[in-house]
Design an enzyme around this catalytic site. Structure first.
Site, PDB file in Angstrom:
ATOM      1  N   ASP A 215      35.274 -24.443 -67.551  1.00 24.03           N
ATOM      2  CA  ASP A 215      33.971 -24.918 -67.082  1.00 24.03           C
ATOM      3  C   ASP A 215      33.047 -23.730 -66.810  1.00 24.03           C
ATOM      4  OD1 ASP A 215      32.399 -27.265 -66.101  1.00 24.03           O
ATOM      5  OD2 ASP A 215      32.463 -26.164 -64.208  1.00 24.03           O
ATOM      6  N   GLU A 274      33.283 -23.709 -72.213  1.00 26.95           N
ATOM      7  CA  GLU A 274      32.019 -24.432 -72.101  1.00 26.95           C
ATOM      8  C   GLU A 274      30.983 -23.367 -71.773  1.00 26.95           C
ATOM      9  OE1 GLU A 274      29.165 -27.191 -69.518  1.00 26.95           O
ATOM     10  OE2 GLU A 274      30.472 -25.682 -68.682  1.00 26.95           O
TER      11      GLU A 274
HETATM   12  C1  NOJ Z   1      29.918 -28.558 -66.664  1.00 21.12           C
HETATM   13  C2  NOJ Z   1      30.583 -29.887 -66.475  1.00 21.12           C
HETATM   14  O1  NOJ Z   1      30.818 -30.451 -67.732  1.00 21.12           O
HETATM   15  C3  NOJ Z   1      29.653 -30.708 -65.634  1.00 21.12           C
HETATM   16  O2  NOJ Z   1      30.044 -32.060 -65.584  1.00 21.12           O
HETATM   17  C4  NOJ Z   1      29.574 -30.096 -64.260  1.00 21.12           C
HETATM   18  O3  NOJ Z   1      28.610 -30.783 -63.498  1.00 21.12           O
HETATM   19  C5  NOJ Z   1      29.151 -28.629 -64.342  1.00 21.12           C
HETATM   20  N1  NOJ Z   1      29.831 -27.907 -65.373  1.00 21.12           N
HETATM   21  C6  NOJ Z   1      29.422 -27.920 -63.035  1.00 21.12           C
HETATM   22  O4  NOJ Z   1      30.792 -27.762 -62.841  1.00 21.12           O
END
Ligand code: NOJ
Length: 534
Positions: A215, A274
């Site tokens: 993340d 991500e």
């Molecule tokens: C990306 C995640 O996919 C999302 O759902 C989240 O709100 C943010 N990162 C913060 O962790």
């Protein structure tokens, strides 16, 4: 519920060690709250998922990615972790997680779990300790405020969810949170933070998971001195430029270290970033040979329905990752964006385009991520009542669009029952009545359904040696049409809103809409894709 869908030989074949399994893997994203509710409390959970794994296996995916199920106050759907080594009672127990991994492996599915290293929950023991002042604050970003009495935030950074990225605590200091105030950012210059995440990764690897979805992989390092940006609406700059809090070069050292850690385990454990990077080239830095294995390629997801732009996006994505020897990934939807049926116009047109885009991306070289429900052609739910919404962005940024509850509505499995087969109780977000017709049971066995289109595409992808990893080349095509070849195979996509005639590209394998054939020509229906054997 668990059915025997695989023979031991098939399982052996699917889990056979081979180099780079992720390079062409189809990975199915399970949004844990919304997949299947095993205990009848209206919220999805791990036992519910385990019972439904045969569905994912039958769909033809290679792996599942589970969104966070760790102990959490759920201020941001579990992306606010209070204990990285335990399962939130809402979702089950550690033993349920263990069962899930074992059952997935038995079925020949790999399991990727989320890791959330940029921030903890404000209920994490470290942050509670930090509130009491002293050196515990150094694990986060605490700063004095600006202004005569420190009444102003330390800099002008805005939270991705709207409002300032700083919150003031009782003694007057401010702490940084790039997301909700309940998600304080960790200070990755602190040795204990790095050591703790090594240990967290090892904990889950020892339990048997096959990898991690990282993340905010672009956010852990902040520019020295936390400089002002000077721009308003910073959330809109994300992914367009390097910011003092996103895509700083320093993050790569962390990823290199994590790669070493993963490589220390048997069985090709992987990590997918991500990372919202401003260009395909900067995104490719995350997948250099000594860094993470994959990064989500959001370029196609944000690309409009336009043949030339789609082609340019494919070229740029493949060139950038190809330059570092990595595969690219194709993503059309996830739990943070409007479902692509709706993005592509909604209704019949949105569904036509969505089916075509699925065939198009599944034929491209690389790996593909599917978001639960896209195989059913689910659309974004845009009329949820305010009182059921849970996305923190909704409450912090009223008036902006892009709230994420509409893509998180629980899966419809059957045409009846209190939650269309999701569980025994009403679901945590209401499902639209029209999803009865889109449920798994209604679509299974219907050759025209979107579910059967996905099943057929994934089966062919597995069978045809020319698909998955490898190369492609564009073929000449009329305006609005894209055509590319892979060994023994051609894919055509007609983006136009009218049929287009083509010389017959080959023997038809699969089409997203009924193609008409003459002796030497094919008529591609409006907004459709087709696979051809050559
Ligand atoms: C990306 C995640 O996919 C999302 O759902 C989240 O709100 C943010 N990162 C913060 O962790």
């Amino acid at each position: 519920m668990t059915q025997e869908l695989t023979t031991p030989a098939a399982v052996q074949e699917r889990t056979r060690p081979r180099t780079g399994w992720w390079r062409d893997a189809v990975i199915y994203q399970v949004y844990v709250r919304s997949f299947a509710d095993g205990d009848g409390d209206g919220v999805g959970d791990l036992p519910g998922i385990t019972a439904r794994l045969p569905y994912v296996r039958e769909l033809g995916a290679d792996a599942v990615w589970l969104t966070p199920f760790y102990a959490s106050p759920q201020a941001d759907g579990g992306y606010d972790v209070a204990d990285y080594r335990s399962v939130d009672p809402l979702f089950g127990t550690l033993s349920d997680a263990d069962d899930l991994v074992r059952e997935a492996h038995r079925l020949g599915l790999r399991v990727i779990v989320d890791v959330v290293p940029n921030h903890t929950s404000d209920q994490h023991p470290w942050f509670r300790e930090a509130l009491a002042c002293g050196p515990a604050r150094e694990r986060y970003h605490f700063r004095p405020g600006r202004g005569e009495s420190g009444q102003l935030p330390p800099n002008d950074w805005e939270s991705v969810f709207g409002g300032p990225a700083w919150t003031r605590v009782a003694d007057g200091a401010w702490y940084l949170h790039l997301f909700a105030p309940e998600q304080p950012d960790l200070n990755w210059d602190h040795r204990e933070v790095r050591e703790e995440f090594d240990s967290v990764l090892r904990f889950w690897l020892d339990l048997g998971v096959d990898g991690f979805r990282v993340d905010v992989a672009h956010g852990m390092v902040k520019a020295a001195g936390l400089p002002d940006i000077g721009a308003k609406e910073q959330a809109k700059l994300i992914g367009n430029q390097v910011l003092p809090f996103f895509d700083q070069d320093g993050v790569h050292e962390i990823h290199r270290h994590w790669r070493e850690l993963l490589d220390g385990y048997e069985g090709e454990r992987v990590a997918v970033a991500e990372a919202w990077a401003p260009s395909p080239e900067r995104l490719a830095l995350y997948v250099r040979p000594d860094e993470l294995h994959q990064a989500f390629n959001f370029q196609f997801l944000t690309c409009p329905w336009d043949a030339e732009r789609m082609r340019a996006t494919v070229d740029a994505s493949l060139a950038a990752t190809g330059a570092v020897g990595a595969p690219t990934t194709w993503v059309l939807s996830n739990h943070d964006v409007v479902r692509h049926v709706t993005r592509y116009g909604g209704g019949g047109q949105g569904l036509r385009r969505a089916r075509a885009a699925a065939l198009f991306t599944l034929a491209l070289p690389g790996s593909a991520y599917l978001y639960q429900g896209e195989e059913l052609g689910l659309f974004e739910v845009t009329d949820l009542p305010d009182e059921v919404r849970q996305d923190p962005a909704f409450h912090r940024a009223s008036g902006q669009d892009g709230f994420r509850d509409g893509c998180r509505v629980p899966m419809p499995w059957t045409a009846d029952g209190p939650s269309l087969g999701f569980g025994a109780a009403a679901p945590w977000l209401p499902q639209p009545a029209s999803w009865r017709g889109l449920c798994v049971a209604s679509q299974s066995g219907d050759p025209h359904s979107t579910l059967e289109l996905y099943r057929a595409a994934l089966a062919l992808r597995r069978e045809l040696p020319g698909l998955g990893d490898g190369t492609m080349s564009w073929l000449p095509a009329p305006d609005g049409v894209l055509a590319f070849a892979r060994p023994g195979f051609v894919c055509t996509l007609n983006t136009a809103d009218h049929p287009v005639q083509l010389p017959l590209p080959g023997r038809p394998l699969l089409t997203s809409a009924a193609v008409e054939f003459g002796a030497a020509h094919a008529s591609l229906p409006a907004e459709s894709a087709a696979w051809w054997a050559i």
